[in-house]
Design an enzyme around this catalytic site. Structure first.
Site, short mmCIF file in Angstrom:
data_model
loop_
_atom_site.label_atom_id
_atom_site.label_comp_id
_atom_site.label_asym_id
_atom_site.label_seq_id
_atom_site.Cartn_x
_atom_site.Cartn_y
_atom_site.Cartn_z
N ARG A 242 0.85 -1.19 0.00
CA ARG A 242 0.00 0.00 0.00
C ARG A 242 0.88 1.24 0.00
NH1 ARG A 242 -3.29 -2.68 -1.75
NH2 ARG A 242 -5.39 -3.17 -1.00
N GLU A 271 -1.63 8.02 -4.45
CA GLU A 271 -1.58 7.66 -5.87
C GLU A 271 -2.75 8.24 -6.65
OE1 GLU A 271 -1.18 3.56 -4.92
OE2 GLU A 271 -3.23 3.07 -5.42
N HIS A 289 -0.94 0.45 -9.70
CA HIS A 289 -1.66 -0.40 -8.74
C HIS A 289 -2.31 -1.57 -9.50
CE1 HIS A 289 -3.70 -0.49 -4.55
NE2 HIS A 289 -3.57 -1.71 -5.03
P1 NAI Z 1 -1.36 -11.30 4.72
O1 NAI Z 1 -2.32 -10.82 5.75
O2 NAI Z 1 -1.38 -12.72 4.32
O3 NAI Z 1 0.14 -10.96 5.20
C1 NAI Z 1 0.51 -9.73 5.79
C2 NAI Z 1 1.70 -10.01 6.70
O4 NAI Z 1 2.18 -8.75 7.20
C3 NAI Z 1 1.34 -10.87 7.92
O5 NAI Z 1 2.22 -11.97 8.03
C4 NAI Z 1 1.50 -9.91 9.09
O6 NAI Z 1 1.95 -10.55 10.26
C5 NAI Z 1 2.54 -8.95 8.55
N1 NAI Z 1 2.60 -7.68 9.26
C6 NAI Z 1 1.58 -7.01 9.86
N2 NAI Z 1 2.06 -5.91 10.48
C7 NAI Z 1 3.39 -5.89 10.25
C8 NAI Z 1 4.42 -5.00 10.62
N3 NAI Z 1 4.18 -3.91 11.37
N4 NAI Z 1 5.68 -5.27 10.22
C9 NAI Z 1 5.95 -6.38 9.49
N5 NAI Z 1 5.01 -7.27 9.11
C10 NAI Z 1 3.74 -7.02 9.48
O7 NAI Z 1 -1.58 -10.34 3.48
P2 NAI Z 1 -1.21 -10.65 1.96
O8 NAI Z 1 -2.30 -11.36 1.29
O9 NAI Z 1 0.16 -11.20 1.93
O10 NAI Z 1 -1.20 -9.15 1.37
C11 NAI Z 1 -0.26 -8.19 1.84
C12 NAI Z 1 -0.68 -6.82 1.37
O11 NAI Z 1 -0.52 -6.74 -0.04
C13 NAI Z 1 -2.17 -6.50 1.57
O12 NAI Z 1 -2.42 -6.03 2.89
C14 NAI Z 1 -2.43 -5.44 0.55
O13 NAI Z 1 -2.22 -4.16 1.11
C15 NAI Z 1 -1.36 -5.70 -0.51
N6 NAI Z 1 -1.96 -6.11 -1.79
C16 NAI Z 1 -1.63 -5.38 -2.90
C17 NAI Z 1 -2.17 -5.70 -4.12
C18 NAI Z 1 -1.77 -4.95 -5.34
O14 NAI Z 1 -2.42 -5.12 -6.38
N7 NAI Z 1 -0.73 -4.15 -5.31
C19 NAI Z 1 -3.16 -6.77 -4.26
C20 NAI Z 1 -3.37 -7.55 -3.05
C21 NAI Z 1 -2.80 -7.19 -1.85
#
Ligand code: NAI
Length: 323
Positions: A242, A271, A289
């Site tokens: 993000r 953005e 994005h």
């Molecule tokens: P997820 O929930 O499976 O993994 C997120 C990880 O971040 C978790 O392991 C969590 O413990 C960790 N985390 C939380 N707070 C943290 C911190 N302060 N420091 C370090 N790690 C921390 O989520 P997923 O599916 O892996 O997606 C991650 C992110 O990717 C989403 O939240 C979304 O913002 C972004 N995303 C972007 C897309 C795009 O098109 N650019 C599409 C889909 C998701």
């Protein structure tokens, strides 16, 4: 008894033209009547939506507490996507309506995109492409084209996408480390990668830092001026998570001074980019994005939403509940 109804709700400006609901109908058609409703942003929800047994909600139309209060039979609101900030979760919970999302349809695509940005930086694809198309043939960027097996790929957030990125980076020969205070003990052992205990340690040891944590109160501005200053000289920063996790002013300044060797961003604070000066920042790659995009991912997302809606109208347990 009338058949249950499922309303697919999408914003009018959205280019969704599948009037037949060709993905949802094979999943739901035998148990529910399907109706697709196009709404202007902030337009009132019509009776056919308020009276539906389940709602599949594309990004845009806001389900406020008032909208929830008008729902007469709804057994699930399914967000056709990851984010659910358009739905008043508490109001839905008070009304006994589960709100579900589809968090995993783009896991592979986003991880691929993070590695694509990383490899474009390491192999200097865009400067070399520009040089070749200027009809030149000089290689002025060789110093950035480092051998991957000498480089450390640092991951912030080892969730679904972070793990998928770790596997890909490992396959390319990087040494992979991660920082994630919430990952279970032993996550690094399972994947055969390294774990560090602080963000500072990750920044100091990584040649590429790739962001994969969610945007939360804790992670907003996580990578600011001090963190960028703490990165290795010449390092790359990749953000496919993000925009608001990385402060763009100090990042762009570090690219201009040359402290950082490059950045690959699929998401940007506020953005899209705002000015031609921002767009002209050296060694910056930006995509719109779009990391999640693929026709296969869209079909998977819509199929999952339809399956959750099917469970809801059949009175079975739903999954991916977020409220
Ligand atoms: P997820 O929930 O499976 O993994 C997120 C990880 O971040 C978790 O392991 C969590 O413990 C960790 N985390 C939380 N707070 C943290 C911190 N302060 N420091 C370090 N790690 C921390 O989520 P997923 O599916 O892996 O997606 C991650 C992110 O990717 C989403 O939240 C979304 O913002 C972004 N995303 C972007 C897309 C795009 O098109 N650019 C599409 C889909 C998701």
């Amino acid at each position: 008894m009338p058949r249950p109804t499922v309303a697919i709700v999408c914003p009018r400006e959205f280019k969704f033209t599948d009037h037949e609901a060709s993905v949802e109908r094979p999943v739901l058609g035998d148990v529910a009547e399907l109706t697709t409703v196009w709404l202007d942003f902030n337009a009132p929800f019509p009776a056919e939506v308020l009276g539906a047994d389940a709602i599949i909600l594309w990004h845009g139309p806001r389900v406020t507490a008032e909208v929830v209060a008008g729902m007469t039979r709804c057994r699930a609101i399914v967000r056709n996507g990851v984010g659910f900030d358009s739905v008043d979760l508490a109001a839905a919970a008070r009304a006994g309506i589960p709100v579900c999302n589809v968090p995993d349809y783009g896991t592979e695509e986003v991880a691929d995109h993070a590695l694509a940005l990383t490899l474009a930086l390491y192999r200097q694809l865009f400067p070399l492409d520009a040089e070749a198309k200027r009809l030149g043939w000089r290689i002025n960027v060789q110093h950035r084209m480092r051998r991957l097996s000498t480089q450390t790929f640092g991951i912030v957030g080892l969730g679904r996408i972070g793990t998928a990125a770790a596997l890909r980076a490992k396959a390319f020969g990087f040494r992979v480390v991660f920082f994630d205070p919430y990952a279970p003990a032993g996550a690094h052992k399972a994947l055969g990668i390294g774990r560090v205990g602080t963000l500072g340690e990750l920044l100091a040891t990584s040649d590429t830092v790739s962001i994969h944590c969610p945007l939360t109160a804790e992670t907003r501005g996580l990578i600011g001026e001090a963190e960028i200053a703490a990165m290795r000289p010449g390092a790359f920063l990749v953000n496919t998570a993000r925009g608001d996790i990385v402060r763009k002013a100090p990042l762009f300044a570090a690219l201009r001074t040359g402290h950082l060797g490059g950045a690959g961003l699929d998401v940007v604070e506020e953005e899209p980019l705002r000015t031609p000066e921002e767009a002209a920042t050296p060694n910056l790659i930006v995509t719109c994005h779009a990391a999640f995009c693929s026709p296969e991912g869209m079909v998977e997302m819509r199929t999952t939403s339809a399956r959750i809606a099917r469970a809801a109208v059949l009175g079975e347990p739903v999954w991916n509940r977020v409220n």
